[in-house]
Design a protein around this motif. Structure first.
Motif, PDB file in Angstrom:
ATOM      1  N   GLY A 290      56.495  33.855  55.330  1.00 34.68           N
ATOM      2  CA  GLY A 290      55.063  33.914  55.599  1.00 34.68           C
ATOM      3  C   GLY A 290      54.431  35.269  55.418  1.00 34.68           C
ATOM      4  O   GLY A 290      53.209  35.410  55.575  1.00 34.68           O
ATOM      5  N   GLY A 291      55.219  36.282  55.097  1.00 34.67           N
ATOM      6  CA  GLY A 291      54.660  37.606  54.882  1.00 34.67           C
ATOM      7  C   GLY A 291      53.819  37.670  53.622  1.00 34.67           C
ATOM      8  O   GLY A 291      54.029  36.914  52.673  1.00 34.67           O
ATOM      9  N   LYS A 292      52.884  38.612  53.624  1.00 32.76           N
ATOM     10  CA  LYS A 292      51.983  38.781  52.479  1.00 32.76           C
ATOM     11  C   LYS A 292      52.119  40.197  51.941  1.00 32.76           C
ATOM     12  O   LYS A 292      52.283  41.153  52.707  1.00 32.76           O
ATOM     13  CB  LYS A 292      50.542  38.485  52.885  1.00 32.76           C
ATOM     14  CG  LYS A 292      50.317  37.047  53.351  1.00 32.76           C
ATOM     15  CD  LYS A 292      48.891  36.843  53.815  1.00 32.76           C
ATOM     16  CE  LYS A 292      48.627  35.376  54.180  1.00 32.76           C
ATOM     17  NZ  LYS A 292      49.456  34.940  55.322  1.00 32.76           N
ATOM     18  N   ILE A 293      52.046  40.321  50.615  1.00 30.47           N
ATOM     19  CA  ILE A 293      52.210  41.615  49.948  1.00 30.47           C
ATOM     20  C   ILE A 293      50.998  41.901  49.086  1.00 30.47           C
ATOM     21  O   ILE A 293      50.530  41.031  48.340  1.00 30.47           O
ATOM     22  CB  ILE A 293      53.490  41.637  49.085  1.00 30.47           C
ATOM     23  CG1 ILE A 293      54.741  41.493  49.965  1.00 30.47           C
ATOM     24  CG2 ILE A 293      53.567  42.934  48.272  1.00 30.47           C
ATOM     25  CD1 ILE A 293      56.041  41.426  49.187  1.00 30.47           C
ATOM     26  N   ILE A 294      50.505  43.133  49.188  1.00 31.86           N
ATOM     27  CA  ILE A 294      49.474  43.642  48.279  1.00 31.86           C
ATOM     28  C   ILE A 294      50.079  44.814  47.532  1.00 31.86           C
ATOM     29  O   ILE A 294      50.390  45.854  48.134  1.00 31.86           O
ATOM     30  CB  ILE A 294      48.218  44.082  49.047  1.00 31.86           C
ATOM     31  CG1 ILE A 294      47.617  42.909  49.837  1.00 31.86           C
ATOM     32  CG2 ILE A 294      47.184  44.673  48.088  1.00 31.86           C
ATOM     33  CD1 ILE A 294      46.483  43.319  50.762  1.00 31.86           C
ATOM     34  N   ALA A 295      50.299  44.651  46.250  1.00 27.43           N
ATOM     35  CA  ALA A 295      50.844  45.721  45.415  1.00 27.43           C
ATOM     36  C   ALA A 295      49.703  46.396  44.673  1.00 27.43           C
ATOM     37  O   ALA A 295      48.743  45.745  44.245  1.00 27.43           O
ATOM     38  CB  ALA A 295      51.858  45.160  44.433  1.00 27.43           C
ATOM     39  N   ILE A 296      49.811  47.696  44.513  1.00 34.98           N
ATOM     40  CA  ILE A 296      48.751  48.479  43.888  1.00 34.98           C
ATOM     41  C   ILE A 296      49.240  49.039  42.561  1.00 34.98           C
ATOM     42  O   ILE A 296      50.270  49.724  42.512  1.00 34.98           O
ATOM     43  CB  ILE A 296      48.310  49.633  44.795  1.00 34.98           C
ATOM     44  CG1 ILE A 296      47.945  49.124  46.186  1.00 34.98           C
ATOM     45  CG2 ILE A 296      47.121  50.374  44.188  1.00 34.98           C
ATOM     46  CD1 ILE A 296      47.736  50.241  47.195  1.00 34.98           C
ATOM     47  N   GLY A 297      48.531  48.742  41.504  1.00 33.76           N
ATOM     48  CA  GLY A 297      48.718  49.417  40.235  1.00 33.76           C
ATOM     49  C   GLY A 297      49.849  48.949  39.372  1.00 33.76           C
ATOM     50  O   GLY A 297      49.726  48.943  38.145  1.00 33.76           O
ATOM     51  N   SER A 298      50.985  48.566  39.948  1.00 29.56           N
ATOM     52  CA  SER A 298      52.139  48.214  39.138  1.00 29.56           C
ATOM     53  C   SER A 298      53.110  47.367  39.934  1.00 29.56           C
ATOM     54  O   SER A 298      53.029  47.300  41.167  1.00 29.56           O
ATOM     55  CB  SER A 298      52.857  49.482  38.638  1.00 29.56           C
ATOM     56  OG  SER A 298      53.330  50.247  39.736  1.00 29.56           O
ATOM     57  N   LYS A 299      54.011  46.715  39.198  1.00 27.25           N
ATOM     58  CA  LYS A 299      55.100  45.976  39.808  1.00 27.25           C
ATOM     59  C   LYS A 299      56.386  46.780  39.655  1.00 27.25           C
ATOM     60  O   LYS A 299      56.544  47.517  38.683  1.00 27.25           O
ATOM     61  CB  LYS A 299      55.280  44.627  39.108  1.00 27.25           C
ATOM     62  CG  LYS A 299      54.042  43.746  39.060  1.00 27.25           C
ATOM     63  CD  LYS A 299      54.314  42.495  38.236  1.00 27.25           C
ATOM     64  CE  LYS A 299      53.069  41.635  38.099  1.00 27.25           C
ATOM     65  NZ  LYS A 299      53.326  40.421  37.267  1.00 27.25           N
ATOM     66  N   PRO A 300      57.313  46.651  40.581  1.00 24.96           N
ATOM     67  CA  PRO A 300      58.607  47.320  40.399  1.00 24.96           C
ATOM     68  C   PRO A 300      59.267  46.847  39.109  1.00 24.96           C
ATOM     69  O   PRO A 300      59.316  45.640  38.829  1.00 24.96           O
ATOM     70  CB  PRO A 300      59.403  46.883  41.627  1.00 24.96           C
ATOM     71  CG  PRO A 300      58.375  46.509  42.637  1.00 24.96           C
ATOM     72  CD  PRO A 300      57.237  45.933  41.862  1.00 24.96           C
ATOM     73  N   SER A 301      59.778  47.801  38.333  1.00 24.47           N
ATOM     74  CA  SER A 301      60.356  47.439  37.038  1.00 24.47           C
ATOM     75  C   SER A 301      61.576  48.273  36.672  1.00 24.47           C
ATOM     76  O   SER A 301      62.242  47.968  35.671  1.00 24.47           O
ATOM     77  CB  SER A 301      59.306  47.602  35.936  1.00 24.47           C
ATOM     78  OG  SER A 301      58.829  48.934  35.889  1.00 24.47           O
ATOM     79  N   LEU A 302      61.877  49.308  37.436  1.00 25.49           N
ATOM     80  CA  LEU A 302      62.947  50.233  37.074  1.00 25.49           C
ATOM     81  C   LEU A 302      64.018  50.287  38.149  1.00 25.49           C
ATOM     82  O   LEU A 302      63.741  50.135  39.346  1.00 25.49           O
ATOM     83  CB  LEU A 302      62.378  51.648  36.876  1.00 25.49           C
ATOM     84  CG  LEU A 302      61.316  51.836  35.787  1.00 25.49           C
ATOM     85  CD1 LEU A 302      60.768  53.255  35.852  1.00 25.49           C
ATOM     86  CD2 LEU A 302      61.890  51.535  34.415  1.00 25.49           C
TER      87      LEU A 302
END
Length: 982
Positions: A619-631
């Motif tokens: 049920g947690g919510k995430i707001i990511a800013i600018g980019s997604k983890p990729s490395l």
């Protein structure tokens, strides 16, 4: 354990004082306190009634402490005892002993004698103070060093703070040899590389490592013999060494092109202990070396603790980690390979130049290893040592080396520093760790550099900064500070170079008990129940590690680039407060917050992403800013791990519970759609902060206006309970409130309140028991104007109060030793040459006649005016100050008909005097105290030339060019106002 060393502290290692619990579900503690003679454990409850029972007289453990500077050390027992008794009288609960630099040369005629740190005389003074403090029920903390960081004369160069020294040597075109760099005592040559270019410009990615025999592993001065330490030769080709070493030169095969030989030498920063006492001078120790820490504990900490006898200090202290330039330790290469799984030596050019595509990943692993080492070799051993000695370890765990937020889990008492509650904050590092790792008491070094220069700080300045600490979750103040002053010293006495002064040499000491009562009560309240922040901000440690550079390896120093002021403001102004989390806390504890904000995160371990997936499924919510983890976070197996990161990230962001916003400015709107604010304001949201504590049957909200102007708005709570009350943090009285869930909120400049929601009714103050939406309000004397404006949606403007008497004229004013003189009109003491440089107390007296009808069913208030908001920041080179000029400079104690009615030192500048007035003639006495700065302004500055010649320049007094007299006294207008009690 994994390579990232993410496990928690070993069971039983951490010593945390067991709080006095009045609730069935106790906080987690790692160990019980066994047999130590400590001050009372913190009182913490989970029920509103239990908290309310202690509101009028909070427990002593919540009192503020002071850092007590012993200059020299040059202290006398009689004076030490006098100052301790003054601390207690002023409402402080104890002190931290900090020996620092001498302030004067030895002078037998005046009793000035500087004794060496750790000398028998010094230790005897420590023992004396400890015994006397226990008699007075004062808490004693002890710094395990003089000055900061830890170090001193017992630190040999081989245990001094380490750094990599990179030396580039030119190899001229056609040259057959070149001079090797010197390797001095405390240094060791680790590797050498050669390639085309010059010392000023070369491509580090094309350097080739030289074979053994091309350098030195010697450690003596000028040692240029033997071989490069321990590494197989790298590619050689046409750049191979042609000959051996002769007379400090290296023979090479000639080349038509100029070349450069680059040497990597394990060296020392050379940093000396800052502000050291006599006999405490020396190298700062290597915080990445277990042997250096053990040596310090054995040679300094052990004899220091023996001075405490069978009554150990409540806590031992470590100041902020300011080991400038450190980035290496003797066994770093072997430790790196053991932890990261590959040899760092061939990659030294990439790490120390930053060149090449692999440099960020390599630097990540290099910096992470330093975090692990400082955790294991500094924080853990010192905490273990404290446990063994029945004391607690209080630590400012930020700075250099690169400790993380979760490093605070290794200490019993996390401490912050810095009032920046609307931007990235070292203080919030400590409070977040306390919230996550169950440390119920979280302190902060407070008032450092407050309103510089020294003796300029006012009681209002103290409150303004303290409120910003409280808003971040602090609930224990350590004031910075209290300078010991020897008998006979010229007033206003000594001051520390980087601090305000909070001792009884300040004339406004007359209100210090009231200031401390406020700090004590708010600290007590903000320990109760559990923290209730809804939003967590992920500190992207892996990204910051990858961006760190040699000589400045600090997560806390660089984190502001990700956790920006704008991001913090967006969260706060949306009606939330926040904690930090990091990858380490997520792996160890999961995420308990409703929303997680990920600011520009590109590097993240797959196992952390797996925990985020579980968080979202729950049920947690995430707001990511600018980019997604990729490395991948680091270098080892980066291709395979990076693919896992990309796949896990794609799966995570496919959830409707996860959203990606373009930039920091979009976070506020995203939050409002995701989770309504806990406490939302219709206007002026950026001026008001709050912190929320949740109890089993109630909620406590500390609400503060952080601006210099009145706030008049509508507030909305996300959730309410059946009953509400305003608890006055200054006197502990309660007033019934109406919260539905909207309510009018009116706050004077820098005013703070406590709103309490409960399932059962709360007892209100009898005289003011009428329900109030806005809380106990100041009586407004300015109509029309902002004080009379209505709150939108909450009815008409308040009725203007009745002016019973204008008291702005015809006072008698008396100064010590002088006859009282009449003042036809109020004015500043500095307007007269006779009192321009006076620092002390002036007593104003006058009489006022009142009829019985004027007092019937009325609340009568003595109003001193609103003060003047400053439009721009005055010239204050460091620290902060209140942006409001008070109408009473700087504090007043009011007596009505001979009885103390209260004090005036912060907005609203009003005092309810109803209980002390009578029909007929009344005598009003106002004892006003100003700043010690005014007397200081009339004196020549001390000449420290000879002191510096004897001991070296150990300090520079701060901002002395700004010392000038400040307006003083009661400036007016002063009125007696009346408001009918309904």
């Amino acid at each position: 354990m994994s390579k990232r060393n993410l496990r928690g502290p070993a069971a039983g290692r951490l010593l945390v004082p067991p709080p006095v619990r009045l609730m069935p579900c106790a906080w987690l503690v790692a160990a019980a306190l066994g047999g130590a003679a400590h001050a009372a454990a913190p009182v913490i409850s989970d029920r509103i009634a239990d908290v309310a029972a202690r509101l009028a007289t909070p427990p002593d453990d919540a009192k503020a402490l002071v850092r007590w500077w012993w200059f020299g050390p040059n202290v006398l027992k009689q004076q030490l005892e006098r100052e301790m008794l003054a601390m207690k009288a002023g409402g402080f609960g104890g002190f931290e002993i900090q020996p620092v630099y001498p302030m004067e040369l030895d002078d037998p005629a005046r009793g000035i004698r500087n004794v060496p740190y750790m000398s028998p005389e010094f230790l005897d003074a420590v023992s004396f103070v400890n015994n006397k403090a226990h008699e007075q029920n004062l808490r004693v903390d002890m710094t395990l060093a003089s000055g900061w960081p830890y170090g001193g004369p017992n630190v040999p160069v081989t245990e001094a703070a380490g750094r990599m020294r990179v030396t580039a040597v030119a190899v001229a075109a056609g040259a057959e040899s070149y001079a090797m760099p010197s390797v001095m005592s405390g240094e060791k040559l680790l590797a050498a590389f050669v390639g085309e270019g010059t010392p000023a410009q070369y491509d580090a990615t094309r350097l080739q490592m030289l074979p053994a025999g091309a350098g030195s592993n010697g450690s003596g001065a000028g040692s240029n013999s033997a071989a490069v330490a321990g590494s197989p030769a790298g590619p050689r080709g046409s750049l191979a060494i042609a000959g051996g070493i002769a007379s400090g030169r290296v023979a090479v095969a000639p080349s038509a092109q100029p070349r450069v030989a680059v040497y990597y030498i394990a060296s020392r920063t050379g940093q000396q202990v800052k502000r050291a006492a006599l006999g405490a001078e020396g190298f700062v120790l290597d915080h990445l070396s277990r042997s250096a820490i053990e040596h310090h504990l054995n040679t300094v900490a052990e004899p220091l603790l023996k001075a405490f006898g069978d009554k150990p200090p409540y806590a031992v202290f470590s100041d902020s980690l300011e080991v400038y330039g450190t980035d290496w330790t003797d066994d770093f290469l072997s430790e790196f390979q053991r932890r990261r799984g590959y040899d760092l030596k061939p990659h030294l050019p990439a790490v120390y130049s930053g060149q090449g595509a692999d440099a960020p990943a390599l630097r990540h692993d290099w910096a992470l290893t330093q975090t692990e080492l400082v955790n294991e070799r500094y924080l853990t051993p010192v905490n273990d040592w404290a446990v063994k000695h029945n004391t607690l370890f209080r630590s400012q765990t930020y700075g250099e080396p690169a400790v993380s937020m979760s490093s605070n889990r290794l200490v019993a008492l996390p401490e912050g520093e810095g009032p920046q509650f609307r931007s990235f904050s070292f203080t919030r590092l400590a409070t977040s760790a306390g919230h996550l790792y169950n440390r119920p008491v979280i302190s902060a070094e407070t008032w450092t550099w407050l309103n510089s220069p020294a003796f300029s700080a006012t009681p209002l300045d103290m409150k303004v900064e303290a409120d910003r600490m409280l808003l971040q979750g602090v609930n224990q103040f350590v004031g910075h500070g209290w300078p010991y002053t020897p008998p006979g010293a010229q007033e206003p006495g000594y001051s520390f170079y980087a601090a305000a002064v909070f001792n009884d040499h300040q004339p406004w000491w007359n209100v210090m008990p009231d200031v401390n009562a406020y700090l004590q009560r708010t600290s007590y309240l903000l320990r109760q129940g559990q923290p209730a922040n809804d939003v967590a901000v992920l500190l992207p440690n892996d990204d910051v590690y990858a961006a760190l550079t040699p000589g400045k390896v600090s997560l806390s120093a660089e984190m502001h680039k990700h956790v920006t002021p704008l991001l913090t403001e967006q969260i706060l102004d949306a009606g939330h407060n926040l904690d930090y989390v990091d990858a380490e806390s997520i792996l160890a504890l999961g995420i308990k917050h409703s929303v997680l904000v990920m600011p520009h995160v590109s590097r993240l371990a797959p196992e952390v992403l797996a925990r985020l997936q579980a968080y979202v499924r729950g049920g947690g919510k995430i707001i990511a800013i600018g980019s997604k983890p990729s490395l991948a976070p680091g270098y080892g197996d980066a291709t395979r791990v990076g693919a896992q990161v990309a796949a896990a990230s794609q799966a995570l962001f496919a959830s409707r519970q996860v959203q990606l916003v373009a930039d920091d400015a979009a976070v506020g709107m995203a939050l409002k759609k995701t989770l309504p604010g806990d406490l939302r304001l219709a206007a002026q949201a950026s001026d008001v902060g709050f912190v929320h504590r949740k109890l089993s049957d109630g909620d406590i909200y500390f609400i503060a206006n952080t601006s210099n102007r009145e706030v008049r708005t509508t507030a909305t709570l996300r959730a309410t309970r059946r009953h509400a009350a305003w608890w006055n943090p200054f006197d502990g009285k309660a007033t019934a409130a109406s919260v539905k869930p909207d309510f009018a909120l009116v706050l004077a400049p820098y005013e703070s309140r406590v709103l309490v929601l409960a399932d059962t009714p709360q007892q209100a103050t009898p005289a003011l028991s009428a329900a109030s939406e806005t809380g106990p309000q100041p009586v407004r004397s300015g109509v029309p104007g902002p004080g009379a404006a209505s709150v939108p949606g909450h009815g008409a403007a308040p009725v203007a109060p009745l002016v019973l008497a204008d008291l702005s004229r015809d006072w008698l004013l008396a100064f010590p030793g002088a006859k009282a003189h009449a003042m036809a009109a109020l004015s500043s003491w500095t307007d007269s040459a006779a009192t321009r440089h006076f620092s002390g107390e002036g007593v104003y007296t006058r009489e006022v006649d009142l009829a019985a009808a004027q007092l019937k069913d009325a609340r009568v208030t003595l109003d001193f005016g609103q003060g003047t908001a400053l439009e721009s920041t005055p010239k204050v080179p460091a620290g902060m100050r209140a942006m409001l000029e008070s109408p009473v400079r700087e504090a007043a104690v009011v007596y009505v008909n001979g009885a103390r009615a209260g004090s005036v030192w912060r907005p609203p500048y009003q005092l309810d005097v109803t209980p002390w007035l009578k029909a007929g003639r009344n005598q009003i006495e106002v004892r006003v105290a100003n700043l010690a700065l005014n007397a200081l302004a009339g004196q020549e500055r001390p000449d420290y030339r000879l002191l510096s010649a004897r001991y070296g320049q150990r300090f520079i007094p701060q901002d002395t060019h700004l010392i000038e007299p400040k307006p003083s006294g009661m400036l007016g207008p002063v009125r007696l106002l009346s408001e009918q009690i309904k």
